[in-house]
Scaffold this motif. Structure first.
Motif, short mmCIF file in Angstrom:
data_model
loop_
_atom_site.label_atom_id
_atom_site.label_comp_id
_atom_site.label_asym_id
_atom_site.label_seq_id
_atom_site.Cartn_x
_atom_site.Cartn_y
_atom_site.Cartn_z
N UNK A 233 -36.60 -9.37 1.66
CA UNK A 233 -35.56 -8.72 2.45
C UNK A 233 -34.18 -8.85 1.81
N UNK A 474 -35.95 -10.08 15.06
CA UNK A 474 -36.55 -9.55 13.83
C UNK A 474 -37.34 -10.58 13.03
N UNK A 475 -37.03 -11.86 13.18
CA UNK A 475 -37.69 -12.87 12.34
C UNK A 475 -38.29 -14.00 13.19
N UNK A 525 -33.62 -13.69 7.34
CA UNK A 525 -33.89 -12.68 6.32
C UNK A 525 -33.74 -13.21 4.89
N UNK B 44 -40.25 -4.20 3.81
CA UNK B 44 -39.20 -5.08 4.35
C UNK B 44 -39.14 -4.98 5.87
N UNK B 45 -38.49 -5.95 6.48
CA UNK B 45 -38.27 -5.93 7.92
C UNK B 45 -37.23 -4.84 8.21
N UNK B 71 -32.74 -1.42 6.77
CA UNK B 71 -33.26 -2.78 6.62
C UNK B 71 -32.64 -3.62 7.73
N UNK B 72 -33.43 -4.53 8.30
CA UNK B 72 -32.95 -5.32 9.43
C UNK B 72 -31.71 -6.13 9.05
N UNK B 73 -31.66 -6.58 7.80
CA UNK B 73 -30.54 -7.41 7.37
C UNK B 73 -29.22 -6.64 7.44
N UNK B 77 -29.43 -1.77 14.39
CA UNK B 77 -30.01 -1.71 15.74
C UNK B 77 -28.93 -1.38 16.77
#
Ligand code: SF4
Lengths: 736, 78
Positions: A233, A474-475, A525, B44-45, B71-73, B77
């Motif tokens: 990530x 998310x994690x 992440x 990827x998340x 990408x979540x990072x 959202x």
């Protein structure tokens, strides 16, 4: 001495020029592990409450970390701590690059700087030897020039230079400590502390790699990380830098725009990380950005740093000053409603040349823009300048004026909170500060745990002190490693989110003490998870630490910072948010979002309860301090806020025989603050190679530890561990 | 059915450079977001929006949907 460390800490008294090396006991290392916590030990032990941040008695501690200098990614980090001239609270900031590793190779885990030199000096450290040298010929010069000059003077291009730019000399309250001319210990104004001490630079060169207890295990983790980066990530972070997040922040309504009036910037794509990569990174003209346009810190496989350039035009910028991070793109960009990427690259480079925090600098300019737009500041205040949102040329001009403390720039050099207090007229309505520090580019209106962390963080609003809200959802597997297994709805600020904020704050606090990059190690992440960090730490040191022990190191550091503030009389009353955050945002996905003041106060009460702090004062209780092995901060069973401080000089100053400081008051109090007198000395002929104080002066045996302990009784900030951690006097200049 | 999509940030590298993260895909009726991500090779998340609403990986897609992937990072959202 445990594996991984050098076992040596260099103490420098800039007033007298005396230096000595301390060799702490192993338990000292295990208790603090490095970085911020280790530096705080000296601040709390040796500084009086009420110390002038720009005076001789401020202690500036620079510490690298447990993993620093090994081969694993994300380990070359150094934390600076001192009392902040921006906030008056504890000051704390982290930086990367190659300097931290080089300092370890040169034989030191950290440097503790006290006093105030009568004239500009730099500290030269090479493989365990050290000396103070004249820096008159460097004073007044920008970072790139100083780096070149020192490479030439020391006849070695591999010397790493940590320095201040002209902004630090001019005591800009958010001056940074720079290395590589593009890496910054940016926040809380510690460059001004170095400037007040007349310490222009620290140059280091070393050749000794740290010893590792379990090389095979560390190598396995190192190789796993390097191999995993492309599919992890952090792959996008590596290629596009932190600027990769611009699109997501805008979409979420979390890209601060027009001084936090909105979370949505229509022109976001012009300042996005992909645009930066495609058009401005070095090598972009022939698709060679990955080769020439990305930089790294010592031995890091992520390579997230930007190398950008503007070839021509009014914002022409050479690549040595790096490239903008997300925070910088936001503060000089969306905060100011500016979509001119060249102008932002130029402003970033100016900050790196003059040595300034890009967050506070851009945010202070955005504050001025809103004040001007709303008629609270006029041309009569600005020296005739018209300061409007969207004016890229004005933003760049103001950035340089701040670095030079010229004209209206002198007011902005004070930081927005002080500037608002000076101007009055309700300009505080437009502040986005907590504890006087400008908020970074993550919006508490959208990520509610940040409302709590921005307010309660001991060194002011900060985005790198906890994990942000979405990661809880998310994690989940990684969060479970630190006992977090109840993700909540978006925008919640209930007890579980408060717990999430506190627990992740403890972990981030540990990361800043072990001192690793929060992009590489962390709870969500990041490349390595928390358990892998523990494995790496054990592989290096041979210890048997666990996740709970790691978390306790973080909690200890957080309590040390709160205890520092408590001594200064700073507690719950300063755990506040700017009024602006309590007003609805306009436009985009976060239209109408605001912080509810009652909900915020409830969250704060819950936070103090979970932290086991006094709910009335917000200070750590004696019981809490004792439980963390910080009983030496408790005096007569009372909280640190009630600590009485011995009159006169600090114990450190007494020990070194330092004279009373010449400068007692903050220099830069007024709008038209005068530049420090020493600036004039820059025109004097350099005495380049003549050492001012040689290391041999430090080689004399120090007073015995028991003498020190006796003196310690004279000051209220007692330190039971003193005997264990007391300096063992060694011939200081001995080669390793 | 056909859906339109955009991959933001570093996710765009899953497509040829000239696509700049944008494209269209033919999917079988009843396909979910997870099927789209698998077809694009997203590992990827991520945060996925369908017609500007955040949706889970199980969300069933419709013909003509517009999908955004972050990408979540990077946030993303709402
Ligand atoms: S991830 Fe980036 S900032 Fe962190 S150590 Fe690596 S190159 Fe440096």
């Amino acid at each position: 001495m445990p594996y991984g460390y050098t076992g040596k800490i260099l103490h420098v008294d800039l007033t007298s020029g005396k230096m000595h090396v301390e060799q702490p006991q192993p338990d000292f290392y295990r208790r603090y592990m490095g970085g911020s916590a280790m530096g705080l030990h000296y601040l709390l032990r040796d500084m009086r409450a009420g110390t002038d941040p720009l005076g001789a008695d401020n202690v500036l501690a620079l510490f690298n970390g447990l993993l620093t200098g090994t081969a694993i990614s994300g380990q070359s980090r150094m934390t600076a701590v001192a009392k902040s001239p921006l906030t008056g609270c504890i000051g704390d900031s982290q930086g990367g690059g190659f300097f931290p590793a080089e300092l370890k190779f040169a034989g030191f885990d950290g440097i503790v700087l006290r006093g105030q030199s009568p004239r500009p000096v730099y500290l030269w450290i090479k493989d365990g030897e050290f000396e103070l040298r004249d820096a008159a010929h460097l004073w007044g010069r920008i970072t790139g020039d100083v780096e070149d000059a020192l490479h030439a003077e020391l006849d070695d291009n591999r010397v790493e230079v940590l320095q201040i730019g002209p902004a630090g000399e001019n005591l800009v309250r958010y001056a940074a400590i720079m290395s590589m001319s593009n890496r910054a210990n940016g926040r809380t104004g510690l460059g001004a502390v170095m400037g007040a001490k007349k310490l222009k630079a620290i140059a280091v060169r070393g050749t000794h790699k740290p010893a590792v207890a379990d090389k095979a295990s560390l190598m396995e983790l190192t190789k796993w990380g390097a191999k995993t980066v492309p599919t992890s990530d952090v792959a996008g972070l590596g290629k596009y830098g932190t600027a990769e997040v611009v699109a997501g922040q805008h979409r979420a309504g979390g890209l601060p725009t027009r001084n936090f009036s909105s979370g949505s910037f229509d022109d976001w794509e012009k300042i996005d990380g992909t645009t930066l990569y495609d058009t401005r990174l070095k090598g972009a003209e022939n698709g060679q950005q990955d080769r020439f346009g990305r930089d790294t810190c010592y031995s890091c496989a992520v390579r997230c740093k930007r190398v950008s350039e503007v070839a021509e035009g009014p914002y022409k910028t050479e690549h040595r000053y790096g490239g903008p991070e997300y925070e910088t793109l936001a503060t000089f960009g969306s905060y100011c409603a500016i979509d001119d990427l060249d102008a932002i690259i130029r402003a970033n480079a100016l900050c790196n040349m003059y040595g300034m925090d890009t967050i506070s600098c851009g945010a202070t300019i955005a504050w001025a823009m809103e004040c001007f737009e709303k008629g609270r500041i006029g041309v009569e205040d600005t020296g005739g300048l018209t300061i409007r949102y969207g004016d890229a040329a004005m933003m760049v001009k103001l950035t340089e004026m701040i670095g030079k403390r010229e004209g209206f720039g002198a007011l902005l050099a004070e930081g927005s909170a002080r500037a608002a207090a000076i101007v009055g007229r309700g300009t505080d309505e437009y502040l986005i500060t907590s504890k006087g520090q400008e908020a970074p580019a993550h919006m508490p209106q959208v990520k509610r745990s940040l409302a709590l962390v921005y307010a309660a963080n001991p060194f002011g609003a900060d985005h790198q002190s906890s994990e942000h809200d979405p990661s809880y959802t998310d994690y989940p597997q990684r969060m479970a490693q630190i006992g977090l297994d109840k993700p909540q709805e978006k925008l919640a600020l209930n007890e579980e989110i408060v717990r999430y904020a506190m627990v992740t704050q403890h972990l981030y606090s540990a990361l800043d003490s072990i001192n690793v990059c929060q992009f590489v190690f962390g709870p969500a992440w990041q490349l390595y998870d928390t358990e892998q960090l523990v494995q790496a730490a054990n592989a290096v040191t041979g210890w048997d630490i666990t996740v709970p022990e790691l978390m306790e190191v973080g909690e200890r550091r957080l309590n040390m910072m709160r205890a520092f503030n408590a001594r200064e009389g700073i507690g719950r009353e300063s755990d506040t948010l700017p009024k602006k955050f309590m007003k609805p945002l306009a436009g985009g996905k976060s239209d109408g979002y605001m912080i509810d003041s009652n909900q915020f106060e409830d969250a704060l009460n819950t936070y103090y309860r979970l932290c086991e702090w006094d709910a009335v004062t917000g200070n750590p209780t004696p019981a809490k301090l004792n439980s963390l092995g910080l009983g030496w901060l408790v005096v007569d069973g009372k909280q640190p806020a009630r600590v009485k401080v011995a009159a006169g000089r600090s114990a450190a100053a007494k020990k070194t025989g330092a004279k009373k400081p010449a400068i007692k008051q903050p220099i830069a109090k007024k709008v038209a603050a005068k530049k420090p007198a020493a600036k004039k000395r820059a025109v004097k002929k350099p005495v380049a190679k003549k050492p001012i104080a040689k290391a041999k002066s430090a080689a004399k045996p120090k007073p015995a530890a028991r003498k020190r302990a006796a003196k310690a009784k004279a000051v209220a900030t007692r330190r039971p561990a003193a005997k264990k951690t007391a300096a063992k006097s060694k011939p200081a200049a001995r080669k390793r | 059915m056909r859906v339109e999509f955009r991959l933001y940030g570093g996710l765009r590298d899953l497509l040829p450079a000239e696509a700049r993260g944008r494209g269209e895909l033919e999917l079988v009726t009843g396909a979910a977001v997870a099927d789209l991500l698998a077809q694009l090779g997203v590992q990827r998340t991520v945060v996925v929006a369908c017609n500007d609403e955040d949706v889970p990986a199980t969300h069933a897609l419709q013909d003509g949907d517009k999908i955004a992937v972050f990408s979540a990072v990077s946030g993303g959202r709402i």
